[in-house]
Write a protein that holds these residues in place. Structure first.
Motif, PDB file in Angstrom:
ATOM      1  N   ILE A  77       0.854  -1.194   0.000  1.00 16.17           N
ATOM      2  CA  ILE A  77       0.000   0.000   0.000  1.00 16.17           C
ATOM      3  C   ILE A  77       0.890   1.244   0.000  1.00 16.17           C
ATOM      4  N   ASN A  78       0.465   2.240  -0.727  1.00 17.76           N
ATOM      5  CA  ASN A  78       1.225   3.495  -0.859  1.00 17.76           C
ATOM      6  C   ASN A  78       2.614   3.217  -1.444  1.00 17.76           C
ATOM      7  N   LYS A  81       4.906   6.105  -3.248  1.00 18.75           N
ATOM      8  CA  LYS A  81       5.122   7.409  -2.601  1.00 18.75           C
ATOM      9  C   LYS A  81       6.517   7.967  -2.877  1.00 18.75           C
ATOM     10  N   PRO A 100      -4.283   5.522  -6.745  1.00 17.97           N
ATOM     11  CA  PRO A 100      -4.549   4.141  -6.325  1.00 17.97           C
ATOM     12  C   PRO A 100      -5.814   3.581  -6.974  1.00 17.97           C
ATOM     13  N   SER A 101      -5.787   2.294  -7.206  1.00 20.72           N
ATOM     14  CA  SER A 101      -6.938   1.605  -7.796  1.00 20.72           C
ATOM     15  C   SER A 101      -8.123   1.633  -6.838  1.00 20.72           C
ATOM     16  N   SER A 102      -9.313   1.605  -7.407  1.00 20.58           N
ATOM     17  CA  SER A 102     -10.528   1.574  -6.606  1.00 20.58           C
ATOM     18  C   SER A 102     -10.905   0.165  -6.187  1.00 20.58           C
ATOM     19  N   THR A 103     -10.167  -0.803  -6.695  1.00 14.66           N
ATOM     20  CA  THR A 103     -10.559  -2.186  -6.420  1.00 14.66           C
ATOM     21  C   THR A 103      -9.448  -3.068  -5.872  1.00 14.66           C
ATOM     22  N   VAL A 104      -8.208  -2.765  -6.217  1.00 12.52           N
ATOM     23  CA  VAL A 104      -7.114  -3.684  -5.851  1.00 12.52           C
ATOM     24  C   VAL A 104      -6.050  -2.939  -5.055  1.00 12.52           C
ATOM     25  N   ASP A 105      -5.720  -3.461  -3.896  1.00 11.05           N
ATOM     26  CA  ASP A 105      -4.632  -2.884  -3.102  1.00 11.05           C
ATOM     27  C   ASP A 105      -3.315  -3.002  -3.852  1.00 11.05           C
ATOM     28  N   TYR A 108      -2.004   0.793  -9.147  1.00 14.82           N
ATOM     29  CA  TYR A 108      -2.092   2.228  -9.429  1.00 14.82           C
ATOM     30  C   TYR A 108      -2.310   2.460 -10.918  1.00 14.82           C
TER      31      TYR A 108
ATOM     32  N   ASN B  77     -12.927   6.838  -4.813  1.00 12.89           N
ATOM     33  CA  ASN B  77     -12.193   5.580  -4.673  1.00 12.89           C
ATOM     34  C   ASN B  77     -12.897   4.708  -3.633  1.00 12.89           C
ATOM     35  N   THR B  78     -13.568   3.683  -4.111  1.00 14.08           N
ATOM     36  CA  THR B  78     -14.371   2.850  -3.211  1.00 14.08           C
ATOM     37  C   THR B  78     -13.493   2.015  -2.269  1.00 14.08           C
ATOM     38  N   LEU B  79     -12.311   1.658  -2.742  1.00 12.08           N
ATOM     39  CA  LEU B  79     -11.433   0.846  -1.896  1.00 12.08           C
ATOM     40  C   LEU B  79     -11.003   1.639  -0.649  1.00 12.08           C
ATOM     41  N   GLU B  83     -11.529   0.955   3.209  1.00  9.28           N
ATOM     42  CA  GLU B  83     -10.355   0.576   4.005  1.00  9.28           C
ATOM     43  C   GLU B  83     -10.007   1.584   5.108  1.00  9.28           C
ATOM     44  N   LYS B 110      -0.399   0.729   8.270  1.00 13.38           N
ATOM     45  CA  LYS B 110      -1.316   0.472   7.153  1.00 13.38           C
ATOM     46  C   LYS B 110      -2.270   1.654   6.965  1.00 13.38           C
ATOM     47  N   ASN B 112      -1.815   4.792   7.877  1.00 13.81           N
ATOM     48  CA  ASN B 112      -1.084   5.960   7.354  1.00 13.81           C
ATOM     49  C   ASN B 112      -0.848   5.843   5.849  1.00 13.81           C
ATOM     50  N   ASP B 113      -0.593   4.618   5.397  1.00 18.05           N
ATOM     51  CA  ASP B 113      -0.403   4.410   3.952  1.00 18.05           C
ATOM     52  C   ASP B 113      -1.706   4.695   3.191  1.00 18.05           C
ATOM     53  N   TYR B 114      -2.815   4.236   3.737  1.00 16.32           N
ATOM     54  CA  TYR B 114      -4.102   4.522   3.082  1.00 16.32           C
ATOM     55  C   TYR B 114      -4.391   6.030   3.095  1.00 16.32           C
ATOM     56  N   ASP B 116      -2.207   8.412   3.134  1.00 18.34           N
ATOM     57  CA  ASP B 116      -1.321   9.013   2.119  1.00 18.34           C
ATOM     58  C   ASP B 116      -1.914   8.839   0.722  1.00 18.34           C
ATOM     59  N   GLU B 117      -2.429   7.633   0.465  1.00 18.45           N
ATOM     60  CA  GLU B 117      -3.005   7.370  -0.864  1.00 18.45           C
ATOM     61  C   GLU B 117      -4.235   8.235  -1.117  1.00 18.45           C
TER      62      GLU B 117
END
Lengths: 237, 304
Positions: A77-78, A81, A100-105, A108, B77-79, B83, B110, B112-114, B116-117
């Motif tokens: 994730i991220n 960066k 970021p993708s809306s579906t998959v961690d 991008y 962004n639905t994810l 999350e 985790k 913080n990463d979300y 950031d995204e």
């Protein structure tokens, strides 16, 4: 011998049919032609969102980053960066902004409309977590959207040449118009800037005048008070 | 009357003539929100197993990320819309139930990463690189810090309302001798939270200053003011001292350096009214009249 033939012939026949089907141009192609590269303990997969790719159609460059190997690899994730990614076509590059993708961690996308037929690649520079990456990874080739057109949008090759000449003239005219518009916009921008500056000066002057006038009013009121006192006061003997 | 007028005039010149009204900028609000959530969960990590503290931060996080934020994020962004709140809840659950600091720290990493995204998803690139928007985010985080500190010391004045500085009786004493009596903390969680948020504001500002090296003089002043604010919060200083730190020492420099007020106007289309704290011309009129009255009354004694 006949017994062997009876067994072998159907098998060979089936194999031939299978080969024909898989080699056939109407066979179903893989949905994705993504390339995965390994950097230390990280897997980076790149490709287009929609493949096959055609010129002029909205698409997106896709990057997926995972940590580990095989099926047990976990999305990062991220991941981007600390990563700068550009798309490259020939000698031309353009930095991409990945979201970021809306579906998959760990996946991008950067929206992109490929305008030319040929090979594009992604240039990756930076770090995923502590893993340094400096690489260029090719993307699936872009085909001309003309292959999808029906009926053909243009006529014979001679009319193509004529059309190209007209288009060239139009482009020249448009370029001139755009240049003129740019100059006008610059002039307008300067004018606006001057107006804003003038407005600020007027505001400052107005503020000063307000202070002075209010002080004057104060002194005036004081004068009136003095006058009233002087008029109403009895003269001393 | 003359004496009171002179005192009032003097007070006017001890701080800026205009109150600061910050408008809402959605991008700056989002940046501030992300910084605030990070602050809250980082403090949760210090209170693993402490039910009272975790309940407090659960409420605080519920304010910073609510159903509206989930809905707005879901539009882009639905994810992340799923999350972020679920990871916040997981962090709080693990902090309260498992009592395992390592698990909580993993949750926080985790989250913080979300977070950031979510920033490039929610904030346009041009605004993300805009120093004014970032400065406004610093202001918003500080606002939260002051609100928490006001609650922590059970202050009767709104620390974010600059106009209430004049009403604070101890303001003058605080200004004149440069020190004040420590306040009594009635809510330890809010007190700790206010310091955490102020420290975050300083961190956000440090990032901003690093990108704006051409403003080094002003940045140094702002940095000094932030350090003083955090020091005063740690010293449990009274409300007027904290308000002076923010409204007198910090905001004016921040506003003028990063054009914060204009950003608020542009983003909302609303022009914040510049409210004079006290009408200076009225003071001048009072002084003039008082002077004439005194001169008239004591003319024989004054010898004219």
């Amino acid at each position: 011998m006949n017994k062997i033939n009876r067994v072998l012939v159907p098998i060979v026949f089936s194999l031939v049919i299978a080969v024909i089907i898989f080699a056939s141009p109407i066979s179903i192609k893989p949905v994705e032609a993504h390339i995965t590269k390994v950097y230390g303990n990280y897997l980076v997969q790149v490709g287009w969102d929609n493949e096959p790719v055609y010129t002029g159609l909205p698409n997106a460059a896709q990057v997926t980053v995972k940590k580990g190997s095989g099926d047990s690899a976990q999305p990062v994730i991220n991941a981007l960066k600390d990563m700068q990614i550009s798309v490259k076509y020939g000698g031309v590059t353009k930095p991409l902004d990945f979201l970021p993708s809306s579906t998959v961690d760990g996946q991008y996308h950067a929206v992109l409309i490929p305008t030319r037929v040929g090979t594009y690649s992604l240039v990756l520079k930076g770090n995923v977590e502590n893993q340094a990456i400096d690489d260029e990874i090719p993307l699936d080739d872009v085909a001309s959207v003309d292959s999808l057109n029906f009926p053909p949008s243009s006529g014979s090759s001679s009319s193509d040449t004529t059309n190209m000449g007209q288009v060239s003239t139009l482009i020249n005219q448009l370029t001139g118009d755009i240049e003129d518009a740019k100059n006008n916009a610059d002039a307008a921008s300067k004018s606006v800037s001057n107006v804003v500056q003038s407005f600020q000066e007027v505001k400052n002057t107005t503020d000063s005048l307000y202070m002075i006038s209010m002080t004057g009013i104060g002194i005036g009121i004081a004068g009136i008070v003095i006058a009233v006192i002087a008029i109403t006061r009895k003269p001393q003997a | 009357m003359l004496l009171s007028a002179i005192i009032a005039s003097g007070l006017i010149y001890t701080h800026p003539a205009f109150a600061h009204n910050f408008g809402g900028d959605e991008s700056a609000s989002w940046l501030a929100k992300m910084a605030e959530i990070r602050t809250e969960v980082s403090i949760v990590a210090k209170h693993v197993g402490d039910k009272g503290a975790i309940d407090y931060y659960s409420d605080a996080l519920g304010e910073y990320w609510n159903a509206n934020d989930t809905r707005e994020m879901g539009e882009r962004n639905t994810l992340l819309a799923t999350e972020i709140p679920s990871t916040i809840n997981a962090t709080l659950d693990d902090a309260q139930k498992t009592g395992n600091e390592n698990v909580v720290n993993d949750d926080i990493t985790k989250l913080n990463d979300y977070l950031d995204e979510s920033i490039p998803v929610r904030v346009d690139k041009d605004k993300l690189n805009n120093s004014t928007v970032q400065a406004l985010a610093v202001v918003f985080v500080l606002k939260e810090s002051l609100e928490k500190y006001g609650d922590a010391i059970n202050s009767t004045v709104d620390l974010n309302d600059m106009s209430q500085m004049n009403m604070s009786g101890d303001h003058m004493s605080g200004m004149s001798n440069g020190m004040s009596m420590p306040s009594t903390i009635v809510d330890q969680n809010k007190y700790e939270n206010s310091i955490g948020l102020a420290t975050t504001a300083q961190s956000v500002f440090n990032d901003l200053a690093a990108k704006n090296t051409d403003k080094s003089d002003a940045n140094a002043k702002i940095s000094t003011a932030l350090t003083k604010l955090i020091q005063d919060l740690n010293n449990k200083s009274d409300a007027s001292t904290i308000m002076t730190d923010v409204h007198v020492n910090l905001h004016p420099v921040l506003i003028s350096t990063y054009n914060v007020q204009e950003a608020a106007e542009n983003s909302t289309g609303y022009t914040p009214p510049a409210v004079p704290e006290f009408p200076l011309p009225a003071i001048l009129i009072v002084v003039s009249i008082a002077g004439v009255v005194v001169a008239t009354r004591f003319r024989p004694r004054l010898g004219f």
